[in-house]
Motif scaffolding. Structure first.
Motif, mmCIF file in Angstrom:
data_model
loop_
_atom_site.group_PDB
_atom_site.id
_atom_site.type_symbol
_atom_site.label_atom_id
_atom_site.label_comp_id
_atom_site.label_asym_id
_atom_site.label_seq_id
_atom_site.Cartn_x
_atom_site.Cartn_y
_atom_site.Cartn_z
ATOM 1 N N SER A 1 3.569 121.313 63.526
ATOM 2 C CA SER A 1 4.872 121.961 63.310
ATOM 3 C C SER A 1 5.790 121.727 64.510
ATOM 4 C CB SER A 1 4.669 123.467 63.077
ATOM 5 O OG SER A 1 3.933 123.695 61.891
ATOM 6 N N ILE A 2 5.205 121.676 65.714
ATOM 7 C CA ILE A 2 5.974 121.349 66.915
ATOM 8 C C ILE A 2 6.312 119.862 66.954
ATOM 9 C CG2 ILE A 2 5.893 121.256 69.452
ATOM 10 C CD1 ILE A 2 3.989 123.702 69.316
ATOM 11 N N PHE A 3 5.331 119.036 66.604
ATOM 12 C CA PHE A 3 5.476 117.578 66.686
ATOM 13 C C PHE A 3 6.658 117.078 65.862
ATOM 14 C CE2 PHE A 3 3.764 113.263 65.341
ATOM 15 C CZ PHE A 3 4.013 112.644 66.556
ATOM 16 N N TRP A 4 6.819 117.573 64.651
ATOM 17 C CA TRP A 4 7.932 117.103 63.807
ATOM 18 C C TRP A 4 9.280 117.415 64.461
ATOM 19 C CZ3 TRP A 4 4.829 114.251 61.666
ATOM 20 C CH2 TRP A 4 3.718 114.651 60.928
ATOM 21 N N LYS A 5 9.371 118.551 65.150
ATOM 22 C CA LYS A 5 10.621 118.913 65.824
ATOM 23 C C LYS A 5 10.835 118.100 67.097
ATOM 24 C CE LYS A 5 10.396 123.699 64.151
ATOM 25 N NZ LYS A 5 10.231 125.121 64.554
ATOM 26 N N ASN A 6 9.759 117.583 67.646
ATOM 27 C CA ASN A 6 9.852 116.779 68.867
ATOM 28 C C ASN A 6 10.426 115.397 68.614
ATOM 29 O OD1 ASN A 6 6.789 117.939 70.518
ATOM 30 N ND2 ASN A 6 8.840 118.804 70.477
ATOM 31 N N LEU A 7 10.581 115.024 67.346
ATOM 32 C CA LEU A 7 11.071 113.698 66.979
ATOM 33 C C LEU A 7 12.403 113.810 66.259
ATOM 34 C CD1 LEU A 7 7.688 112.319 65.568
ATOM 35 C CD2 LEU A 7 8.588 112.044 67.895
ATOM 36 N N ALA A 8 13.221 112.771 66.382
ATOM 37 C CA ALA A 8 14.516 112.751 65.713
ATOM 38 C C ALA A 8 14.953 111.304 65.508
ATOM 39 C CB ALA A 8 15.572 113.506 66.524
ATOM 40 N N PRO A 9 15.637 111.016 64.399
ATOM 41 C CA PRO A 9 16.174 109.672 64.191
ATOM 42 C C PRO A 9 17.151 109.308 65.308
ATOM 43 C CG PRO A 9 16.276 110.972 62.166
ATOM 44 C CD PRO A 9 15.914 111.916 63.269
ATOM 45 N N ASP B 1 8.926 121.650 55.837
ATOM 46 C CA ASP B 1 9.651 120.418 55.507
ATOM 47 C C ASP B 1 9.977 119.663 56.791
ATOM 48 O OD1 ASP B 1 9.658 121.024 52.793
ATOM 49 O OD2 ASP B 1 11.554 122.122 52.935
ATOM 50 N N LEU B 2 10.031 118.328 56.686
ATOM 51 C CA LEU B 2 10.508 117.544 57.819
ATOM 52 C C LEU B 2 12.024 117.664 57.901
ATOM 53 C CD1 LEU B 2 8.532 114.158 57.758
ATOM 54 C CD2 LEU B 2 8.042 116.230 59.035
ATOM 55 N N PRO B 3 12.592 117.672 59.096
ATOM 56 C CA PRO B 3 14.049 117.757 59.234
ATOM 57 C C PRO B 3 14.740 116.401 59.082
ATOM 58 C CG PRO B 3 13.016 117.858 61.391
ATOM 59 C CD PRO B 3 11.901 117.812 60.395
ATOM 60 N N TYR B 4 14.043 115.414 58.528
ATOM 61 C CA TYR B 4 14.588 114.060 58.339
ATOM 62 C C TYR B 4 13.733 113.365 57.284
ATOM 63 C CZ TYR B 4 11.060 114.094 62.010
ATOM 64 O OH TYR B 4 9.949 114.378 62.747
ATOM 65 N N ASP B 5 14.207 112.250 56.760
ATOM 66 C CA ASP B 5 13.454 111.485 55.774
ATOM 67 C C ASP B 5 12.259 110.796 56.428
ATOM 68 O OD1 ASP B 5 15.287 112.186 53.811
ATOM 69 O OD2 ASP B 5 16.510 110.382 54.129
ATOM 70 N N TYR B 6 11.274 110.466 55.608
ATOM 71 C CA TYR B 6 10.075 109.832 56.144
ATOM 72 C C TYR B 6 10.372 108.524 56.863
ATOM 73 C CZ TYR B 6 7.221 113.180 53.536
ATOM 74 O OH TYR B 6 6.639 114.337 53.078
ATOM 75 N N GLY B 7 11.328 107.764 56.365
ATOM 76 C CA GLY B 7 11.632 106.476 56.975
ATOM 77 C C GLY B 7 12.663 106.530 58.083
ATOM 78 N N ALA B 8 13.112 107.732 58.444
ATOM 79 C CA ALA B 8 14.225 107.866 59.391
ATOM 80 C C ALA B 8 13.850 107.500 60.824
ATOM 81 C CB ALA B 8 14.773 109.290 59.349
ATOM 82 N N LEU B 9 12.566 107.443 61.138
ATOM 83 C CA LEU B 9 12.147 107.135 62.510
ATOM 84 C C LEU B 9 11.796 105.656 62.702
ATOM 85 C CD1 LEU B 9 9.876 110.235 63.245
ATOM 86 C CD2 LEU B 9 12.340 109.986 63.618
ATOM 87 N N GLU B 10 11.954 104.864 61.656
ATOM 88 C CA GLU B 10 11.678 103.433 61.782
ATOM 89 C C GLU B 10 12.697 102.791 62.716
ATOM 90 O OE1 GLU B 10 11.589 101.876 57.803
ATOM 91 O OE2 GLU B 10 9.541 102.598 57.455
ATOM 92 N N PRO B 11 12.313 101.744 63.450
ATOM 93 C CA PRO B 11 11.012 101.056 63.440
ATOM 94 C C PRO B 11 9.965 101.668 64.363
ATOM 95 C CG PRO B 11 12.497 99.868 64.869
ATOM 96 C CD PRO B 11 13.298 101.013 64.290
ATOM 97 N N ALA B 12 10.297 102.717 65.099
ATOM 98 C CA ALA B 12 9.327 103.290 66.037
ATOM 99 C C ALA B 12 8.093 103.813 65.313
ATOM 100 C CB ALA B 12 9.978 104.402 66.852
ATOM 101 N N ILE B 13 8.312 104.546 64.223
ATOM 102 C CA ILE B 13 7.216 105.068 63.401
ATOM 103 C C ILE B 13 7.548 104.793 61.942
ATOM 104 C CG2 ILE B 13 5.805 107.069 62.801
ATOM 105 C CD1 ILE B 13 6.660 108.359 65.403
#
Length: 237
Positions: free
Chosen positions: A102-110, A33-45
């Motif tokens: 699996s590493i990449f998702w943890k490397n990002l945060a809202p 699972d992602l540790p955040y919602d799909y839209g939580a990284l907007e506007p960057a991603i």
């Protein structure tokens, strides 16, 4: 001579049996699972990219990795060495894709959860020591990621033996470990087109510029501290 051949065959049979048991003992890999919602990284991603990247691309790596492992087990059971060898490429590619993402998702945060906050720990000092400054590191990783031909990853890694930070690129879905067994990934940036094309088209440098706004330095710092604990604590002013 006959006895030696018999012993060799028995050894190989025993090794194959042990390997099969090892494979069967492995759990089936699943999409984390992602540790955040799909839209939580907007506007960057964008949320659309995150959903497709996670549900479609990462899921495909997991599915095909499990399939390849099952096929390998079957090939070993049948003594089909040729098929077992051919499967190594699929295992490396899809297994690497699963590990890397699996590493990449943890490397990002809202942003509201610390994404983009500067490293304030011993990792920050190590970055200054090895690269001169955080800006210099970001420039180096962005430049090498932009220059990478085709698809692949750009990494900030720790050489666990030398206690030295390095920037490396890997092609396709090769994990960082393929560049050296002592390398531990702290940050990895996916530069496959599926990671950015829907939003940034073919302008990879813009994607690499904006992804730092949601970089999870806290995660990278925790991994670094586990390998290189500071005798002065984790604080940095």
């Amino acid at each position: 001579m006959a006895l030696r051949n018999l012993m060799t065959r028995k050894s190989l049979t025993g090794a194959a049996t042990a390997f099969r048991q090892q494979l069967r003992g492995l759990q089936t890999f699943t999409l984390p699972d992602l540790p955040y919602d799909y839209g939580a990284l907007e506007p960057a991603i964008s949320g659309e990219i995150m959903q497709l990247h996670h549900q479609k691309h990462h899921q495909a790596y997991v599915t095909n990795y499990n399939k390849a492992l099952e096929q390998l087990d079957d090939a070993i059971n049948k003594g089909d060495v040729s098929t077992a060898v051919k499967l190594q490429a699929a295992i490396k590619f899809n297994g690497g894709g699963h590990v890397n993402h699996s590493i990449f998702w943890k490397n990002l945060a809202p942003v509201l959860e610390g994404g983009g906050e500067l490293p304030r720990s011993s990792l920050g000092w190590a970055i200054d020591t090895n690269f001169g400054s955080l800006d210099a590191l970001i420039h180096k990783m962005s430049a090498e990621g932009a220059a990478l031909q085709g698809s692949g990853w750009v990494w900030l890694g720790l050489d666990s033996e030398l206690k030295h930070l390095v920037v490396e690129t890997t092609p396709n879905q090769d994990p960082l470990v393929t560049k050296g067994t002592n390398l531990i990934p702290l940050l990895g940036i996916d530069v496959w087109e599926h990671a950015y094309y829907l939003q940034y088209k073919n302008v990879r440098p813009d994607y690499l510029k904006n992804i730092w706004k949601v970089m999870n330095w806290k995660y990278a710092s925790e991994v670094y501290e586990n390998e290189c604990p500071s005798p002065f604590g984790s604080g940095r002013t």
